[in-house]
Design a protein around this motif. Structure first.
Motif, PDB file in Angstrom:
ATOM      1  N   ALA A 150      -2.177  -5.264   3.643  1.00 41.01           N
ATOM      2  CA  ALA A 150      -2.878  -6.413   3.582  1.00 41.01           C
ATOM      3  C   ALA A 150      -2.166  -7.682   4.221  1.00 41.01           C
ATOM      4  N   GLY A 151      -1.129  -7.628   4.814  1.00 45.61           N
ATOM      5  CA  GLY A 151      -0.420  -8.708   5.611  1.00 45.61           C
ATOM      6  C   GLY A 151       0.881  -9.165   4.890  1.00 45.61           C
ATOM      7  N   LYS A 152       1.450  -8.608   3.911  1.00 49.72           N
ATOM      8  CA  LYS A 152       2.491  -9.237   3.189  1.00 49.72           C
ATOM      9  C   LYS A 152       3.661  -9.384   4.200  1.00 49.72           C
ATOM     10  N   VAL A 178      10.591 -14.111  12.741  1.00 51.44           N
ATOM     11  CA  VAL A 178      10.683 -12.886  13.374  1.00 51.44           C
ATOM     12  C   VAL A 178       9.414 -12.953  14.407  1.00 51.44           C
ATOM     13  N   TYR A 179       8.463 -13.431  13.816  1.00 57.94           N
ATOM     14  CA  TYR A 179       7.277 -13.663  14.741  1.00 57.94           C
ATOM     15  C   TYR A 179       7.210 -14.941  14.957  1.00 57.94           C
ATOM     16  N   THR A 180       7.064 -15.562  16.387  1.00 59.70           N
ATOM     17  CA  THR A 180       7.083 -16.776  16.517  1.00 59.70           C
ATOM     18  C   THR A 180       5.567 -17.387  17.098  1.00 59.70           C
ATOM     19  N   THR A 212       6.293  -6.960  -3.974  1.00 58.44           N
ATOM     20  CA  THR A 212       6.391  -5.612  -4.896  1.00 58.44           C
ATOM     21  C   THR A 212       4.994  -4.941  -4.968  1.00 58.44           C
ATOM     22  N   HIS A 213       5.148  -3.729  -5.116  1.00 62.27           N
ATOM     23  CA  HIS A 213       3.830  -3.039  -5.529  1.00 62.27           C
ATOM     24  C   HIS A 213       4.185  -2.664  -7.172  1.00 62.27           C
ATOM     25  N   LYS A 214       5.102  -2.877  -7.783  1.00 62.66           N
ATOM     26  CA  LYS A 214       5.384  -2.657  -9.270  1.00 62.66           C
ATOM     27  C   LYS A 214       4.943  -3.739 -10.019  1.00 62.66           C
ATOM     28  N   ARG A 232       6.994   5.915  -2.560  1.00 60.42           N
ATOM     29  CA  ARG A 232       7.959   4.656  -2.170  1.00 60.42           C
ATOM     30  C   ARG A 232       7.239   3.652  -1.324  1.00 60.42           C
ATOM     31  N   GLY A 233       7.061   2.426  -1.600  1.00 54.27           N
ATOM     32  CA  GLY A 233       6.182   1.577  -0.823  1.00 54.27           C
ATOM     33  C   GLY A 233       4.717   1.588  -0.912  1.00 54.27           C
ATOM     34  N   ILE A 234       4.263   2.495  -1.759  1.00 51.88           N
ATOM     35  CA  ILE A 234       2.736   2.891  -1.561  1.00 51.88           C
ATOM     36  C   ILE A 234       2.134   2.012  -2.747  1.00 51.88           C
TER      37      ILE A 234
HETATM   38  N1  LIG Z   1       3.644  -4.909  15.398  1.00 46.81           N
HETATM   39  C1  LIG Z   1       2.370  -4.514  14.848  1.00 46.81           C
HETATM   40  N2  LIG Z   1       1.292  -4.292  15.902  1.00 46.81           N
HETATM   41  C2  LIG Z   1       0.122  -3.981  15.557  1.00 46.81           C
HETATM   42  N3  LIG Z   1      -0.539  -4.156  14.243  1.00 46.81           N
HETATM   43  C3  LIG Z   1       0.379  -4.295  13.216  1.00 46.81           C
HETATM   44  C4  LIG Z   1       1.867  -4.730  13.519  1.00 46.81           C
HETATM   45  N4  LIG Z   1       2.576  -5.042  12.531  1.00 46.81           N
HETATM   46  C5  LIG Z   1       1.369  -4.802  11.328  1.00 46.81           C
HETATM   47  N5  LIG Z   1       0.373  -4.640  11.899  1.00 46.81           N
HETATM   48  C6  LIG Z   1      -1.024  -4.219  11.213  1.00 46.81           C
HETATM   49  O1  LIG Z   1      -1.083  -5.462  10.352  1.00 46.81           O
HETATM   50  C7  LIG Z   1      -1.555  -5.261   9.234  1.00 46.81           C
HETATM   51  C8  LIG Z   1      -0.538  -5.849   7.971  1.00 46.81           C
HETATM   52  O2  LIG Z   1       0.482  -5.129   8.076  1.00 46.81           O
HETATM   53  P1  LIG Z   1       1.810  -5.614   7.062  1.00 46.81           P
HETATM   54  O3  LIG Z   1       2.946  -4.955   7.404  1.00 46.81           O
HETATM   55  O4  LIG Z   1       2.098  -7.133   7.091  1.00 46.81           O
HETATM   56  O5  LIG Z   1       1.261  -4.962   5.651  1.00 46.81           O
HETATM   57  P2  LIG Z   1       1.829  -5.025   4.216  1.00 46.81           P
HETATM   58  O6  LIG Z   1       1.077  -5.951   3.344  1.00 46.81           O
HETATM   59  O7  LIG Z   1       3.262  -5.465   4.284  1.00 46.81           O
HETATM   60  O8  LIG Z   1       1.686  -3.469   3.637  1.00 46.81           O
HETATM   61  P3  LIG Z   1       2.819  -2.731   3.015  1.00 46.81           P
HETATM   62  O9  LIG Z   1       2.314  -2.835   1.707  1.00 46.81           O
HETATM   63  O10 LIG Z   1       2.282  -1.164   3.358  1.00 46.81           O
HETATM   64  O11 LIG Z   1       4.233  -3.042   3.441  1.00 46.81           O
HETATM   65  C9  LIG Z   1      -1.567  -3.747   9.069  1.00 46.81           C
HETATM   66  O12 LIG Z   1      -2.976  -3.349   9.224  1.00 46.81           O
HETATM   67  C10 LIG Z   1      -0.780  -3.293  10.213  1.00 46.81           C
HETATM   68  O13 LIG Z   1      -1.166  -1.999  10.990  1.00 46.81           O
END
Ligand SMILES: Nc1ncnc2c1ncn2[C@@H]1O[C@H](COP(=O)(O)OP(=O)(O)OP(=O)(O)O)[C@@H](O)[C@H]1O
Ligand SMILES: [Mg+2]
Lengths: 508, 321
Positions: free
Chosen positions: A47-49, A59-61, A204-206, A438-440
């Motif tokens: 989702a993008g968390k 981390v990302y700038t 969290t997913h819990k 885990r993490g799902i």
């Molecule tokens: N370095 C990257 N390059 C390309 N796509 C990325 C990168 N990092 C994340 N994504 C994509 O961005 C979207 C969001 O990823 P993100 O890791 O933020 O999800 P999340 O909400 O943390 O999920 P989870 O609960 O599985 O940890 C995903 O579709 C992922 O595939």
């Protein structure tokens, strides 16, 4: 207390948009984090968390939108920059250096110095000890990270984050690898951080953790923020609904399994600790699993659950003793390939180190343990491989741009789904699962429970280790408990209660 | 959809190669002639053979520093056997050897030395850098012992043909390198072992847990590297019509350079044979171009080093994006 418009957020994200090649990971997302409050961020896998957290912590700038610190616009150059203003993050995927000690990891890059400008080891160790005792982790601060279980590593990571002067603490699924008691300790710690005025972002997913811990909740779906409110203003069921974007009716209900013959029989399995201590990690464990049976193994951290799997798989042949019988035939498993040939599949706990080749494509990871299936005239068939990957991508809803995308680019939960797919693809007779969910996210978890359940109906013997009691009770036909490397109890499904199982797992 | 996707990371060295070729064509009238291009192709064929093996080794996360020495030894063995036959002192045994026999024995020697490397690495857990560094001096020493320090010369037309002859309008060494490239590309993309090589370099522990016999694959890869160094040895010897005791010195560096310029990661798991071939091409065109432009040999070395740095830096920047 409800934050009114006059309450100032410590850090605020405004209209954050982040584009990866082929994926819009965040789309105009807002987030506010208040002093002394816990703001939970929830959403399905992908989702993008984590992406949002990576932006908050430098981390990302490169992104669109802006960050405000105490109402002032700010742009971090890197993580050090963010840390200097008090933003500390515990990443979803652990970032420790395995060859260094606990203390060295905690102080990596900012080692305390003596007057002679050498590293002040004493101070470093002393402070590490204090941090670990706060977190109730019983481990030698000079011990290497690689000798710790993943849950313990997670605690070291938390200790590290706390060793900074934090104003904002970001925790990305901190409890996914923790046991119940460790989680309780962590929650106590979070309470005290709140009293100190630290702002906490908590992923969290819990869902039970939401009500236990959080003051506010932000729901992300497909990169958009779809809800933001105080936790007490929204029932958990509605949060889940918002995450998924629709009603989910089909919660997991276990089917009855007709127990078949004994598939796997383990007798007197023991495993010594590495080194000369002569201590045992496992001592005389015996159990069996039948075809069409789901056997749950429950134990606290350090009870020997993962070690038991490793012993059976032949990962430490020189330290292991005991016999393994598959379908009444005794078999000597000296290395994992023998186990796999004999029909055992093993979904490991640590996806990053044991499960995946991160820079390989999704399709290639899925086929890695079952290459025979994608051969045509003895040669790899890209076509068959792709078809197989597509099937699992759909079945487990692996969020990705294509089956040739590299696994490193997936979100944590989606990586886990790839590991699960890889082992399902081996068509095992016996399936070992070590913390498979885990993490799902909630929804995908149910999906995986259903798959396990169906496999059992089809006649596969299943052994599952989980530190989540509700999970293991929901899917198992029988549960055995381990305690400090020994067998400590057994329960048939009719006898399952949380108290009884927990009691058996606790050291007497 | 059905076709295998071309790895984009391959494209970048290719563009560099094309740009260099275009620049050379503009700067020198002689560069784009058929003669010169075949000349370049012939020159790089040895490096290509070695580098294909090196790529596989590096993909598993290892390295092979011994290829130059193995090249010298196999070349010497082939030349010696062909010219003087097999003579075992003290036993009064003499066996004449045909060219084919000499070549086969030489290749077996290459495979054996590679096997020895692999054994040290897998069985005795010697780090690849150290194991193959030791082999670098061992095989060089063996070459000196075998040749007594003198070149083995005047091998004759048949042997010479491998290095200087033409076949269907192309030089023999070019044919040989084309065969080596084709077989190895096929092997890496179409066989299980090829896939396992990538997996081992990417995450060895995950590979073990997936049931891959990691040690076997590694052993195999070092044997292949030895065999390919052997083929390189034959080519060098045949072209010079003599086996020089100090042949192949420093070849491991050109080979590693080709692999790295071609986009293969030194930590393993990532890269391709085609990338390496292009990398070898870049080094070849550079060498050739600098000669055509009358750049002094000393400057040539400096420039080559800078190109390697540049290639790796561009690669890094690209990947961070
Ligand atoms: N370095 C990257 N390059 C390309 N796509 C990325 C990168 N990092 C994340 N994504 C994509 O961005 C979207 C969001 O990823 P993100 O890791 O933020 O999800 P999340 O909400 O943390 O999920 P989870 O609960 O599985 O940890 C995903 O579709 C992922 O595939
Ligand atoms: Mg995440």
């Amino acid at each position: 207390m409800k934050a009114s418009a006059t309450d100032k957020a410590i850090i605020e994200a405004r209209k954050i948009t982040k584009q990866f090649p082929g994926v819009l990971a965040l789309n105009n997302v807002d987030l506010r984090v208040y002093a002394g409050k816990v703001n939970a961020v929830v959403g399905e896998n992908g989702a993008g968390k984590s992406t949002l957290m990576n932006i908050l912590s430098g981390v990302y700038t490169e992104y669109d939108g802006e960050l405000l610190l105490d109402g002032q616009k700010i742009k971090f150059k890197d993580t050090t920059d963010a840390r200097n203003v008090g933003i500390s993050i515990i990443h979803q995927e652990l970032q420790l250096v395995p060859q260094l000690s606990i203390a060295e990891n905690i102080f990596l890059g900012r080692e305390p110095l003596t007057k002679m400008r050498t590293i002040d080891r004493q101070k470093m160790e002393e402070e590490s000890r204090v941090l670990l005792s706060k977190l109730e982790l019983d481990a030698d601060v000079n011990g290497k990270i690689s000798s710790l279980r993943i849950g313990q590593q997670q605690i070291v990571e938390i200790a590290k984050a706390l060793s900074f002067d934090v104003r904002v603490l970001i925790m990305d699924e901190p409890t996914s690898a923790l046991s119940e008691s460790e989680t309780t300790t962590l929650f106590k710690l979070i309470e005290s951080l709140k009293r100190d005025g630290v702002a906490i972002v908590y992923i969290t997913h819990k869902m039970n953790e939401l009500t236990q811990l959080a003051d506010f909740v932000t729901v992300l779906r497909d990169g958009c923020s779809v809800h933001e409110s105080a936790v007490k203003n929204i029932p958990v069921d509605d949060v889940v609904k918002l995450m998924v974007g629709r009603d989910i009716q089909d919660f997991f209900v276990k089917q009855p399994h007709v127990k078949g013959d004994v598939r796997l029989k383990i007798e007197n399995m023991s495993m010594k600790k590495s080194g000369k201590s002569g201590k045992y990690l496992l001592k005389n464990i015996s159990f069996d699993v039948h075809a069409s049976e789901v056997l749950g193994i429950y134990g606290l951290m350090g009870a020997g659950r993962t070690e038991l799997f490793e012993a059976i798989l032949g990962l430490h042949p020189t330290r292991t003793s005991g016999t393994v019988c598959i379908d009444q035939k005794s078999i000597k498993i000296s290395s994992p390939d023998v186990a796999i040939k004999a029909g055992i599949a093993f979904i490991p706990e640590d996806r990053k180190h044991d499960g995946l080749v991160l820079n390989m494509a999704i399709a290639h990871n899925i086929s890695l343990a079952s290459m025979d299936k994608i051969l045509k005239n003895g040669l790899l068939s890209a076509n068959l491989e792709q078809k197989q990957a597509e099937m699992y991508r759909e079945k487990l809803k692996i969020k990705s741009t294509s089956s040739s995308q590299s696994v490193a680019k997936l979100s944590g939960g989606n990586q886990q789904k790839v590991v699960v797919s890889k082992w399902l693809a081996t068509d095992p007779k016996i399936l070992f699962l070590d913390e498979p969910t885990r993490g799902i996210d909630v929804n995908a978890k149910n999906e995986i429970y259903k798959i396990i359940d169906d496999l059992a109906v089809e006649g596969i013997a299943i052994v599952i280790v989980s530190s989540e009691l509700p999970e293991i009770m929901a899917i198992s036909d029988r549960i055995i408990t381990l305690c400090e490397g020994r067998y400590s109890g057994e329960f048939a499904r009719a006898e399952f209660t949380e108290e009884k199982i927990l009691h058996a797992a606790l050291p007497q | 959809m059905k076709k295998q996707k071309i790895d984009i990371s391959n494209l970048q060295p290719l563009i560099a190669l094309i740009l260099m070729a275009v620049a050379m064509t503009m700067m020198s009238d002689h560069f784009a002639t058929k003669d010169n291009l075949f000349n370049v192709a012939r020159q790089i064929s040895v490096n290509i053979c070695i580098s294909v093996g090196m790529t596989m080794v590096i993909l598993t996360g290892g390295i092979d520093l011994s290829v130059g020495s193995i090249l010298a030894f196999t070349g010497a063995v082939a030349a010696g056997l062909f010219k003087n036959g097999l003579e075992i002192e003290g036993m009064n045994l003499f066996v004449g050897t045909t060219l084919f026999g000499a070549i086969c024995i030489a290749l077996v020697v290459g495979v054996f030395l590679g096997w020895f490397n692999g054994l040290m690495i897998t069985k005795f857990k010697v780090p690849p850098f150290v194991a193959t560094l030791a082999m670098l001096t061992i095989a060089r020493g063996l070459t000196m012992l075998y040749t007594k320090g003198f070149p083995i010369t005047q091998l004759g037309g048949q042997f010479n043909y491998i290095g200087t002859g033409w076949f269907l309008g192309m030089p023999m060494p070019v044919w040989i390198s084309i065969v080596v490239i084709s077989v190895s590309v096929f092997f890496m993309n179409k066989t299980r072992t090829g896939r396992y090589i990538y997996a081992i370099g990417g995450n060895e522990r995950a590979a073990i847990l997936s049931g891959i016999k990691v040690n076997k694959v590694k052993l195999f890869v070092y044997m292949i590297a030895g065999a390919l160094a052997g083929i390189g040895g034959l080519l060098v010897t045949a072209r010079l019509d003599s086996a020089q005791p100090n042949a192949g010195m420093g070849y491991e560096l050109d080979s590693i350079a080709a692999v790295v310029i071609g986009g293969t990661s030194l930590s393993g798991g990532k890269g391709s044979i085609i990338g390496t071939v292009i990398g070898a091409g870049i080094i070849g065109v550079l060498n050739n171009g600098l000669v055509l432009l009358n750049v002094s040999p000393f400057w040539q070395q400096v420039i080559k080093g800078l190109v390697i740095l540049l290639a790796v830096i561009i690669d890094k920047i690209q990947k961070e994006k």
